[in-house]
Enzyme design. Sequence first.
Site, PDB file in Angstrom:
ATOM      1  N   HIS A 167      35.988  45.870  51.648  1.00  0.00           N
ATOM      2  CA  HIS A 167      36.333  44.639  52.066  1.00  0.00           C
ATOM      3  C   HIS A 167      37.596  43.925  52.081  1.00  0.00           C
ATOM      4  O   HIS A 167      38.024  42.966  52.386  1.00  0.00           O
ATOM      5  CB  HIS A 167      35.168  43.739  51.832  1.00  0.00           C
ATOM      6  N   ASP A 376      45.094  38.738  52.081  1.00  0.00           N
ATOM      7  CA  ASP A 376      43.562  38.776  52.439  1.00  0.00           C
ATOM      8  C   ASP A 376      43.172  39.939  53.352  1.00  0.00           C
ATOM      9  O   ASP A 376      43.834  40.270  54.187  1.00  0.00           O
ATOM     10  CB  ASP A 376      43.285  37.491  53.145  1.00  0.00           C
TER      11      ASP A 376
HETATM   12  C1  G6P Z   1      35.043  38.798  48.710  1.00  0.00           C
HETATM   13  C2  G6P Z   1      34.535  40.139  48.070  1.00  0.00           C
HETATM   14  C3  G6P Z   1      33.241  40.204  48.165  1.00  0.00           C
HETATM   15  C4  G6P Z   1      32.645  39.340  47.025  1.00  0.00           C
HETATM   16  C5  G6P Z   1      33.197  37.709  47.590  1.00  0.00           C
HETATM   17  C6  G6P Z   1      32.430  36.698  46.737  1.00  0.00           C
HETATM   18  O1  G6P Z   1      34.686  38.312  49.758  1.00  0.00           O
HETATM   19  O2  G6P Z   1      35.058  40.988  49.198  1.00  0.00           O
HETATM   20  O3  G6P Z   1      32.762  41.563  47.533  1.00  0.00           O
HETATM   21  O4  G6P Z   1      31.236  39.203  47.085  1.00  0.00           O
HETATM   22  O5  G6P Z   1      34.568  37.749  47.745  1.00  0.00           O
HETATM   23  O6  G6P Z   1      33.141  36.876  45.319  1.00  0.00           O
HETATM   24  P1  G6P Z   1      32.080  37.021  43.955  1.00  0.00           P
HETATM   25  O7  G6P Z   1      32.821  37.544  42.804  1.00  0.00           O
HETATM   26  O8  G6P Z   1      31.322  35.835  44.100  1.00  0.00           O
HETATM   27  O9  G6P Z   1      31.130  37.995  44.448  1.00  0.00           O
END
Ligand code: G6P
Length: 480
Positions: A167, A376
Amino acid sequence: MSSREQQAHDFVVVASRLPVDRIEDPDGGTAWRTSPGGLVTALEPVMREAGGVWVGWSGDSGPPPGAFEADGLDLVGLGLSETEVRHFYEGFCNATLWPLYHDVIASPQFHRRWWEAYVTVNRRFAEAAAEQAAPGATVWVHDYQLQLVPRMLREQRDDVRIGFFNHIPFPGYEIFAQLPWRRQVVEGLLGADLLGFQRRADATNFLRACRRAVGLITRGSAVRAGNREIHAAAFPISIDAKGLGEIARRDDVRKRSQQICDALGEPGPVPVLLGVDRLDYTKGILHRLRAYGELVAGGRLGPRPVLIQVASPSRERVEAYQTLRDEVEVMVGRINGEHGEVGYAPVHYLHQSYPREEMAALYLAADVMLVTPLRDGMNLVAKEYVACRNDENGTLVLSEFTGAADELAGAFLVNPHDIEGLKDTIVRAANTGPAEARRRMRAMRKRVREHDVARWAASFLDSLHGAPGADQPAWEPEAS
Ligand code: G6P
């Protein structure tokens, strides 16, 4: 029946987080509610049809929830110990890989103990996936937290088809090469049959890493590893555009949007600018505030402009995030202190998370949306803004360094490091005539409507099922 047969699922999603939020039920116990994120919206129909299961972490160091059901979805919640939260999640995922993959905007830290935790936790995910998958199942692994899972899973279950989607960006090789475990990461990913990235450039960077870090030969989008052929290609992710558009059409949401405008002062300040980000150093919030502060000081946005900056709390125990929060809050305080008056603040800073309805109301209230990350993978906020603007009003200032910039041709593109250019672009976006704004917004809405998250998931899964997999005839590589 063996436990594997009891838990046989034809479709297994493996992601670092479960698609549910823990809520208190009325008797003081724990209940779960599906979080309405784009990924779960896209995968829910596929999961229901294929009898799917979602393997993920519950988000804390409490006891693992194990297998349970929420809103009719089968979930398997894995646990992390307190040390694993520090070493795997806060350490290797968010203080090593995250800054490294986002062009070293912050310095990545390399610690062998963190790497060991990454290997241990990835193995736990791979084992859980192996237990859940039916013979010949499709397993879809997500994101940078789980790059070793494809190979670990393939070692246990050669019968399953494995897809991986990254992602976030995949960095250029000169940056990736800093990672002491670069070879293991590439080999981990190559356990998949298909690797999906946000942009073509990310897939190209990965293929280069295959050549340079592991010495493999690539041809077009394919890489040969032993007797297997793996494909790496771009599948730009999107949002549930229709669902969000419907929320933005609701009377209560439109009324809320009007309330927000009214609360900003009468006669309304012109214009209303909006930023919506996780509070993360990749998002360019400080650059945006610097440009905006100078515009306010110079009077170039008219007498009483307003910037609403939603900065949702994120990774709050990681040092770089604590430093960023302090810097953002000092800068907001300075702008408001120097240019505010009783009854008027140039920046409305909200360190909170909001439900989708409130976000839609904010998007509708904004004349100019500022999406200015330094790097991003995609940026779904830009797409959400566009999906909500059923009225075809509003303009979007968008960083060139987002995946979304490849798709949203109607945006005002900007290099966020160029503060003068950022200022000029914000002024241009704010002063765009209604006909031009509409023309730009229409083009972007068409793109987001036609390329929604359901189409993204279908196109990835179709390619995964069409992927050649093992035992392909030998082929001649292209010079690389
Ligand atoms: C990004 C990443 C995700 C992640 C999200 C939130 O979008 O691509 O994989 O889950 O951030 O971050 P966190 O550390 O809270 O999972």
